[in-house]
Design an enzyme around this catalytic site. Structure first.
Site, PDB file in Angstrom:
ATOM      1  N   LYS A 110       0.808  -1.220   0.000  1.00  0.00           N
ATOM      2  CA  LYS A 110       0.000   0.000   0.000  1.00  0.00           C
ATOM      3  C   LYS A 110       0.843   1.272   0.000  1.00  0.00           C
ATOM      4  O   LYS A 110       0.426   2.302  -0.522  1.00  0.00           O
ATOM      5  CB  LYS A 110      -0.968   0.014   1.187  1.00  0.00           C
ATOM      6  CG  LYS A 110      -2.095  -1.003   1.003  1.00  0.00           C
ATOM      7  CD  LYS A 110      -3.211  -0.806   1.996  1.00  0.00           C
ATOM      8  CE  LYS A 110      -4.359  -1.746   1.677  1.00  0.00           C
ATOM      9  NZ  LYS A 110      -5.310  -1.879   2.765  1.00  0.00           N
ATOM     10  N   LYS A 191      -6.237 -11.646  -5.353  1.00  0.00           N
ATOM     11  CA  LYS A 191      -7.430 -11.962  -4.558  1.00  0.00           C
ATOM     12  C   LYS A 191      -8.593 -11.030  -4.910  1.00  0.00           C
ATOM     13  O   LYS A 191      -8.374  -9.890  -5.339  1.00  0.00           O
ATOM     14  CB  LYS A 191      -7.116 -11.934  -3.060  1.00  0.00           C
ATOM     15  CG  LYS A 191      -6.864 -10.560  -2.517  1.00  0.00           C
ATOM     16  CD  LYS A 191      -6.829 -10.522  -0.994  1.00  0.00           C
ATOM     17  CE  LYS A 191      -6.665  -9.059  -0.617  1.00  0.00           C
ATOM     18  NZ  LYS A 191      -6.683  -8.704   0.737  1.00  0.00           N
ATOM     19  N   LYS A 194     -12.402  -5.470  -2.531  1.00  0.00           N
ATOM     20  CA  LYS A 194     -13.492  -4.487  -2.517  1.00  0.00           C
ATOM     21  C   LYS A 194     -13.175  -3.323  -3.436  1.00  0.00           C
ATOM     22  O   LYS A 194     -14.071  -2.653  -3.929  1.00  0.00           O
ATOM     23  CB  LYS A 194     -13.666  -3.931  -1.095  1.00  0.00           C
ATOM     24  CG  LYS A 194     -14.058  -4.937  -0.035  1.00  0.00           C
ATOM     25  CD  LYS A 194     -13.911  -4.268   1.345  1.00  0.00           C
ATOM     26  CE  LYS A 194     -14.177  -5.226   2.474  1.00  0.00           C
ATOM     27  NZ  LYS A 194     -13.735  -4.666   3.770  1.00  0.00           N
TER      28      LYS A 194
HETATM   29  P1  TYM Z   1     -11.300  -6.757   5.471  1.00  0.00           P
HETATM   30  O1  TYM Z   1     -12.348  -5.772   5.820  1.00  0.00           O
HETATM   31  O2  TYM Z   1     -10.390  -6.453   4.319  1.00  0.00           O
HETATM   32  O3  TYM Z   1     -11.952  -8.162   5.152  1.00  0.00           O
HETATM   33  C1  TYM Z   1     -12.884  -8.756   6.031  1.00  0.00           C
HETATM   34  C2  TYM Z   1     -12.655 -10.257   6.083  1.00  0.00           C
HETATM   35  O4  TYM Z   1     -12.780 -10.834   4.769  1.00  0.00           O
HETATM   36  C3  TYM Z   1     -11.636 -11.631   4.490  1.00  0.00           C
HETATM   37  N1  TYM Z   1     -11.344 -11.546   3.039  1.00  0.00           N
HETATM   38  C4  TYM Z   1     -11.297 -12.598   2.215  1.00  0.00           C
HETATM   39  N2  TYM Z   1     -11.469 -13.910   2.424  1.00  0.00           N
HETATM   40  C5  TYM Z   1     -11.369 -14.731   1.347  1.00  0.00           C
HETATM   41  N3  TYM Z   1     -11.113 -14.306   0.088  1.00  0.00           N
HETATM   42  C6  TYM Z   1     -10.929 -12.987  -0.168  1.00  0.00           C
HETATM   43  N4  TYM Z   1     -10.699 -12.562  -1.413  1.00  0.00           N
HETATM   44  C7  TYM Z   1     -11.027 -12.069   0.920  1.00  0.00           C
HETATM   45  N5  TYM Z   1     -10.916 -10.716   1.028  1.00  0.00           N
HETATM   46  C8  TYM Z   1     -11.109 -10.419   2.332  1.00  0.00           C
HETATM   47  C9  TYM Z   1     -10.524 -11.034   5.309  1.00  0.00           C
HETATM   48  O5  TYM Z   1      -9.494 -11.965   5.534  1.00  0.00           O
HETATM   49  C10 TYM Z   1     -11.252 -10.640   6.573  1.00  0.00           C
HETATM   50  O6  TYM Z   1     -11.350 -11.755   7.440  1.00  0.00           O
HETATM   51  N6  TYM Z   1      -7.608  -6.150   8.801  1.00  0.00           N
HETATM   52  C11 TYM Z   1      -8.952  -6.694   8.608  1.00  0.00           C
HETATM   53  C12 TYM Z   1      -9.996  -6.147   9.549  1.00  0.00           C
HETATM   54  C13 TYM Z   1      -9.670  -6.270  11.008  1.00  0.00           C
HETATM   55  C14 TYM Z   1      -9.691  -7.457  11.765  1.00  0.00           C
HETATM   56  C15 TYM Z   1      -9.359  -7.062  13.096  1.00  0.00           C
HETATM   57  C16 TYM Z   1      -9.945  -8.794  11.467  1.00  0.00           C
HETATM   58  C17 TYM Z   1      -9.341  -5.249  11.837  1.00  0.00           C
HETATM   59  N7  TYM Z   1      -9.152  -5.728  13.105  1.00  0.00           N
HETATM   60  C18 TYM Z   1      -9.278  -7.999  14.114  1.00  0.00           C
HETATM   61  C19 TYM Z   1      -9.863  -9.715  12.490  1.00  0.00           C
HETATM   62  C20 TYM Z   1      -9.523  -9.332  13.801  1.00  0.00           C
HETATM   63  C21 TYM Z   1      -9.409  -6.352   7.202  1.00  0.00           C
HETATM   64  O7  TYM Z   1      -8.986  -5.394   6.610  1.00  0.00           O
HETATM   65  O8  TYM Z   1     -10.441  -7.132   6.748  1.00  0.00           O
END
Ligand code: TYM
Length: 326
Positions: A110, A191, A194
């Site tokens: 990023k 992957k 969003k």
């Molecule tokens: P975020 O908002 O990007 O994504 C939310 C969840 O979706 C999963 N994910 C995927 N799983 C499978 N295939 C994909 N293409 C895919 N894209 C996203 C992510 O692994 C996630 O579980 N850093 C985290 C948010 C966060 C968090 C936390 C998660 C902040 N604090 C504490 C767990 C515990 C994030 O940006 O997720």
């Protein structure tokens, strides 16, 4: 077990988020103490329009509930409504090495060496560690793009415990076999995301039937015509098999057999219908929940319950560190 996870409040929550993470949230909530957060403070590591962020927070809250998270069983709340997250993040930052943050692949991707990348982007994993450790979480259900973040959270917890005593529970990530990494439909070596420019690269949970069908039918495959799971050589077909398996609950090997000698067109058509059927009830209940007055009340109640736990943890952590006047 205590379970914690979070999703960033941005638009376009997609089937990767659902199959990798959200569906685990639902599955875990009957037998465990679950805390599910909408991580708005993580979202502002990239500048956001304030009015849109507020809307997106409610959108994700409504989606949580539309996929089946019950705010009476699970604690559902917004991160910035619980000050303990930011407070604990500071304490953890004092126990995190700049070198280990500099090695995080998400930061490298990023920031791309840009000197004006926000410091919050650099310390993002520490706030995430605080989210998890604040609730003494045992298990963190996520997609496998979060593996490195879970690892650094564990490293920080172990380091603090070695220095100060038994301060934190050391958590573990929980990843599903099918769904942990759903790939982009137009570029199956990256992957599903969003923020990708092409909306056909993903299926959002709120896409209508026409858009779902179009995304699947136009997805990138290859020219050998074999429906076989082989991510290295056939990333597109393998990704579709994975999605099929995750939505149907059938093992990939059964699906390969079912479609032996059948063309990609038929396979894609049936996958599209499977996806349409899986998402229809989510879209339908979303509309009602998003409009209802109870949504805000549920988040307020969730924040109170989360704060009660967070305050207890912070009192304990401060005692271990000798912080504050007593
Ligand atoms: P975020 O908002 O990007 O994504 C939310 C969840 O979706 C999963 N994910 C995927 N799983 C499978 N295939 C994909 N293409 C895919 N894209 C996203 C992510 O692994 C996630 O579980 N850093 C985290 C948010 C966060 C968090 C936390 C998660 C902040 N604090 C504490 C767990 C515990 C994030 O940006 O997720």
């Amino acid at each position: 077990m205590r379970v914690f996870s979070g999703v960033q409040p941005t638009g376009n929550i997609h089937i990767g988020n659902y199959l990798g993470a959200l569906r685990q949230f639902v599955e875990l909530q009957d037998e465990n103490a679950c805390v599910y957060c909408i991580v708005d403070m993580h979202a502002i590591t990239v500048p956001k329009d304030a009015a849109l962020l507020r809307e997106n927070i409610l959108d994700v809250a409504a989606l949580y509930m539309a996929v089946g998270i019950d705010p009476k069983k699970s604690v559902v709340f917004v991160q910035s409504d619980v000050p303990g997250h930011a407070e604990l993040a500071w304490i953890l930052m004092c126990n995190t090495y700049t070198g280990e943050l500099a090695r995080m692949t998400q930061f490298k991707e990023k920031s791309r060496g840009n000197e004006s990348a926000p410091a919050g982007l650099f310390t993002y994993p520490v706030l995430m560690a605080a989210d998890i450790l604040l609730y003494d979480s045992d298990v963190v259900p996520v997609g496998n793009d979060q593996t490195q973040h879970i690892e650094i959270c564990r490293d920080i917890a172990i380091r603090v415990n070695n220095r100060y005593g038994k301060v934190f529970v050391v958590p573990e990530g929980r990843f599903l076999k099918e769904g942990a990494r759903i790939m982009s439909l137009d570029d199956p070596v990256s992957k599903m995301s969003k923020s990708a420019e092409n909306p056909l690269s993903r299926i959002s949970l709120l896409d209508d039937e026409t858009k779902i069908r179009k995304s699947v039918m136009k997805s990138t495959t290859d020219s050998d015509g074999l429906i076989r799971f082989d991510p290295a050589n056939k990333p597109g077909v393998s990704n579709l098999l994975n999605i099929y398996s995750a939505f149907s609950g059938q093992p990939v090997s059964d699906i390969e057999k079912k479609y032996e000698g059948v063309g990609y067109g038929t396979f894609k058509k049936e996958l599209a219908e499977l996806t349409v059927d899986a998402l229809a009830p989510i879209r339908k209940s979303y509309e009602d929940i998003r409009r209802s007055e109870e949504l805000r009340a549920a988040l307020k109640d969730g924040a109170e319950r989360a704060n009660a736990v967070a305050e207890r943890t912070m009192a304990r952590v401060k005692d271990f560190f000798g912080l504050g006047a007593k």
